[in-house]
Scaffold this active site. Sequence first.
Site, PDB file in Angstrom:
ATOM      1  N   ASP A  92     -12.872 -25.577   4.436  1.00 29.58           N
ATOM      2  CA  ASP A  92     -13.521 -24.286   4.581  1.00 29.58           C
ATOM      3  C   ASP A  92     -12.544 -23.216   4.108  1.00 29.58           C
ATOM      4  OD1 ASP A  92     -15.409 -22.290   5.378  1.00 29.58           O
ATOM      5  OD2 ASP A  92     -14.349 -22.029   7.270  1.00 29.58           O
ATOM      6  N   SER A  93     -13.047 -22.016   3.937  1.00 28.51           N
ATOM      7  CA  SER A  93     -12.180 -20.908   3.562  1.00 28.51           C
ATOM      8  C   SER A  93     -11.195 -20.571   4.676  1.00 28.51           C
ATOM      9  CB  SER A  93     -13.019 -19.670   3.229  1.00 28.51           C
ATOM     10  OG  SER A  93     -13.730 -19.240   4.380  1.00 28.51           O
ATOM     11  N   CYS A 155     -18.527 -24.866   4.407  1.00 31.76           N
ATOM     12  CA  CYS A 155     -18.535 -23.440   4.066  1.00 31.76           C
ATOM     13  C   CYS A 155     -19.826 -23.159   3.308  1.00 31.76           C
ATOM     14  CB  CYS A 155     -17.323 -23.095   3.207  1.00 31.76           C
ATOM     15  SG  CYS A 155     -17.298 -21.408   2.558  1.00 31.76           S
ATOM     16  N   GLU A 234     -11.697 -14.429  11.425  1.00 32.96           N
ATOM     17  CA  GLU A 234     -10.534 -15.217  11.005  1.00 32.96           C
ATOM     18  C   GLU A 234      -9.223 -14.534  11.370  1.00 32.96           C
ATOM     19  OE1 GLU A 234      -8.713 -18.455   8.792  1.00 32.96           O
ATOM     20  OE2 GLU A 234     -10.875 -18.117   8.903  1.00 32.96           O
ATOM     21  N   CYS A 266     -23.092 -18.684   8.060  1.00 32.12           N
ATOM     22  CA  CYS A 266     -21.658 -18.831   7.795  1.00 32.12           C
ATOM     23  C   CYS A 266     -21.072 -19.620   8.954  1.00 32.12           C
ATOM     24  CB  CYS A 266     -20.990 -17.453   7.676  1.00 32.12           C
ATOM     25  SG  CYS A 266     -19.181 -17.510   7.565  1.00 32.12           S
ATOM     26  N   HIS A 268     -18.317 -19.433  10.303  1.00 35.03           N
ATOM     27  CA  HIS A 268     -17.544 -18.612  11.241  1.00 35.03           C
ATOM     28  C   HIS A 268     -18.423 -18.037  12.360  1.00 35.03           C
ATOM     29  CE1 HIS A 268     -14.434 -18.672   8.119  1.00 35.03           C
ATOM     30  NE2 HIS A 268     -13.609 -18.088   8.964  1.00 35.03           N
TER      31      HIS A 268
END
Length: 366
Positions: A92-93, A155, A234, A266, A268
């Site tokens: 993932d990012s 992601c 993040e 997303c 996140h």
Amino acid sequence: MAPAATPRTAPLCPVCSQANGCVPAASGSFEAACWCRDVTISDAALARIPPAMRGQACLCPSCANLVGASADDMSNSTRAQAAAARRIGVFDSGVGGLTVLAALHRRLPQAHFTYAADSAFAPYGERDASYVLGRSRWLSAFLLAQGCELIVVACNTATALAIAALRQQWPSIPFVGIEPAIKPALAAARGKPVGVLATPGTLASPKFQALLQAQSSDADLLLQPCPGLAEAIENRGPEAAETLALVERFCTPLRAAGCTTVVLGCTHYPLVAPALREALGRSPAEATLLDPADAVAAQTARIAASLPATGQFSNVRGQIDFWTNGEPATLLRIAQACGLDGRAIHQLSPALHHIAPSVQAHRSPP
């Protein structure tokens, strides 16, 4: 198969470790024969069992895939055992993909996972397609260098912008992606408006547009881009004031439209689920937040179980190797919140060209 010059009799099946654990097959071939008690086996035949699979499954006809039979011949139990021995890569990012990893680990608790968080190059959701593709290729190459047989793109933006190219570049490697759960959300909403929270990159991607076009023309969808939200989660944390302010800002149009069903586009965003419900003005019983992580885990398990036997099974089952080029403490904190605490974290090189990173372990305190 002709017996070896020095055959021997096994008191227990050398694979399932059971006495008469299953009924010997009628065929005398190596691939179809059961190796339970009083079955004569050769040293050469025994050597063909992948060491990591000994004690895991019997080589009955239904289990023969472990030494090369077709996947269609495997029993459900053997499929699960084969999947458990796989090495699975996840990227993932940043830390959002940990929500997907938690679902994967629940579904396949004995698999060996390698998770790569590209935090130094986040966020992806506000980058162009070439940037996301370049990072996705780098991370995939890294995971393959670690011995991963299957890669989960945890992601939404990378799935939307890069997964087709990854599959083309590595046609023999299965890639499992993630996309917003539009169809189940519409079914759950029963004609009421559905909100979609996602990064600008995901919403603008051709893949997402194709997903929208596949829905009925009267679908009541409110698409809400959330620039900066993944980055705030993040870098600031799910409970930071900046993060909560963005949640309130992006949920305001959904609350005004009366959305009780919201798609989390997303990985996140599940980390701020309580804040999302509060911003929507709904209790947990009143708001349905659609997170596709469990569906991704189920698909990954199916693919892992269907992969052909290679003999290269992981012998460190249940292990998770964490890699990040961001702040290890951040990953540790989110991992613990996802129930993945107590794991080692290694430093992933931030260099664009580097594939074999140096190993620097960080562990959570006792």
